[in-house]
Write a protein that holds these residues in place. Structure first.
Motif, short mmCIF file in Angstrom:
data_model
loop_
_atom_site.label_atom_id
_atom_site.label_comp_id
_atom_site.label_asym_id
_atom_site.label_seq_id
_atom_site.Cartn_x
_atom_site.Cartn_y
_atom_site.Cartn_z
N VAL A 2 0.96 -1.12 -0.18
CA VAL A 2 -0.39 0.44 -0.38
C VAL A 2 1.14 1.16 0.50
CG1 VAL A 2 -1.54 1.57 1.45
CG2 VAL A 2 -1.79 -1.35 1.44
N ALA A 24 -4.51 6.47 -0.84
CA ALA A 24 -3.78 5.61 -0.75
C ALA A 24 -4.28 4.78 -2.08
CB ALA A 24 -4.91 4.59 0.45
N THR A 28 -5.52 -1.78 -1.38
CA THR A 28 -6.33 -0.78 -0.04
C THR A 28 -7.16 -1.88 0.69
OG1 THR A 28 -7.59 -0.08 -2.22
CG2 THR A 28 -5.24 1.33 -1.27
N THR A 30 -6.71 -4.50 2.17
CA THR A 30 -5.91 -5.09 2.63
C THR A 30 -6.34 -4.45 3.86
OG1 THR A 30 -4.32 -4.14 2.70
CG2 THR A 30 -5.04 -6.59 1.37
N ILE A 31 -6.49 -2.98 3.76
CA ILE A 31 -6.63 -2.33 5.10
C ILE A 31 -7.87 -2.37 5.71
CG2 ILE A 31 -5.91 0.31 5.56
CD1 ILE A 31 -3.88 -1.16 4.58
N ASP A 32 -8.12 -1.61 7.50
CA ASP A 32 -8.77 -1.90 7.39
C ASP A 32 -9.07 -0.42 8.88
OD1 ASP A 32 -10.00 -2.67 11.03
OD2 ASP A 32 -11.22 -3.49 8.88
N MET A 34 -6.97 3.47 9.32
CA MET A 34 -6.16 4.48 8.73
C MET A 34 -5.97 5.48 10.31
SD MET A 34 -6.78 4.90 5.12
CE MET A 34 -5.68 5.14 4.27
N ARG A 53 -12.57 0.89 8.67
CA ARG A 53 -12.99 0.48 7.88
C ARG A 53 -14.86 0.31 8.05
NH1 ARG A 53 -12.46 -1.42 2.90
NH2 ARG A 53 -10.43 -2.13 3.23
N ALA A 97 -1.28 3.36 7.89
CA ALA A 97 -2.48 1.75 7.39
C ALA A 97 -2.37 0.95 8.01
CB ALA A 97 -2.81 2.26 6.40
N GLU A 98 -2.84 -0.17 8.06
CA GLU A 98 -2.51 -1.32 8.75
C GLU A 98 -3.71 -2.20 8.55
OE1 GLU A 98 -0.21 -2.57 9.87
OE2 GLU A 98 -0.99 -4.92 11.15
N PHE A 99 -3.61 -3.52 8.42
CA PHE A 99 -4.11 -4.73 8.19
C PHE A 99 -4.67 -4.65 9.10
CE2 PHE A 99 -1.60 -5.31 4.62
CZ PHE A 99 -0.64 -6.16 5.11
N TYR A 118 2.39 0.68 7.57
CA TYR A 118 2.16 1.27 5.95
C TYR A 118 2.03 3.25 5.85
CZ TYR A 118 1.59 -2.67 3.24
OH TYR A 118 1.52 -4.02 2.38
#
Length: 129
Positions: A2, A24, A28, A30-32, A34, A53, A97-99, A118
């Motif tokens: 990302v 982003a 994206t 995959t991101i939950d 931010m 999210r 950003a993170e999973f 990220y």
């Protein structure tokens, strides 16, 4: 992977407003989480606000009532609306950003910059008195 790109920083007088944006790209989906973090000279990086999210948000006590984090999923963009800015808000602001982290509460995410995988390059915010 990302990629994050921030914009919107600048110099304002105390009491002024700025809106930061973070776009982003890449994986994206995959991101939950931010978030926005900031780092002032000589100080550790600190959490400002995080949004999940689901839309759940959390703020640092120092910015509650003055800053608002929001997102536009269609544009893959997260915003930080900053009102009533104070000189102590002066810092480099970073988007992160993170999973999904089901085992980590959003409160912990705000307090733990290293939990975010990220990072953007940062945008400078300077508030003069």
């Amino acid at each position: 992977q990302v990629q994050l790109v921030e914009s919107g920083g600048g110099s304002v007088q105390s009491g002024g407003s700025l809106t930061l944006s973070c776009v982003a790209s890449g994986d994206t989906y995959t991101i939950d989480h931010m978030g926005w973090f900031r780092e002032a000279p000589g100080k550790e990086r600190e959490g400002v606000a995080v949004i999940e999210r689901s839309g759940i948000t959390i703020y640092a006590d120092s910015v509650k009532g003055r800053f608002t984090i929001s997102k536009d999923n269609a544009k893959n963009t997260v915003y930080l609306q900053m009102n009533s800015l104070k000189p102590e808000d002066t810092a480099m602001y970073y988007c992160a950003a993170e999973f999904p982290r089901p085992q980590m509460h959003i409160i912990v995410m705000l307090a733990t910059p290293i939990a975010f995988r990220y990072w953007g390059q940062g945008t400078q915010v300077t508030v003069s008195s």
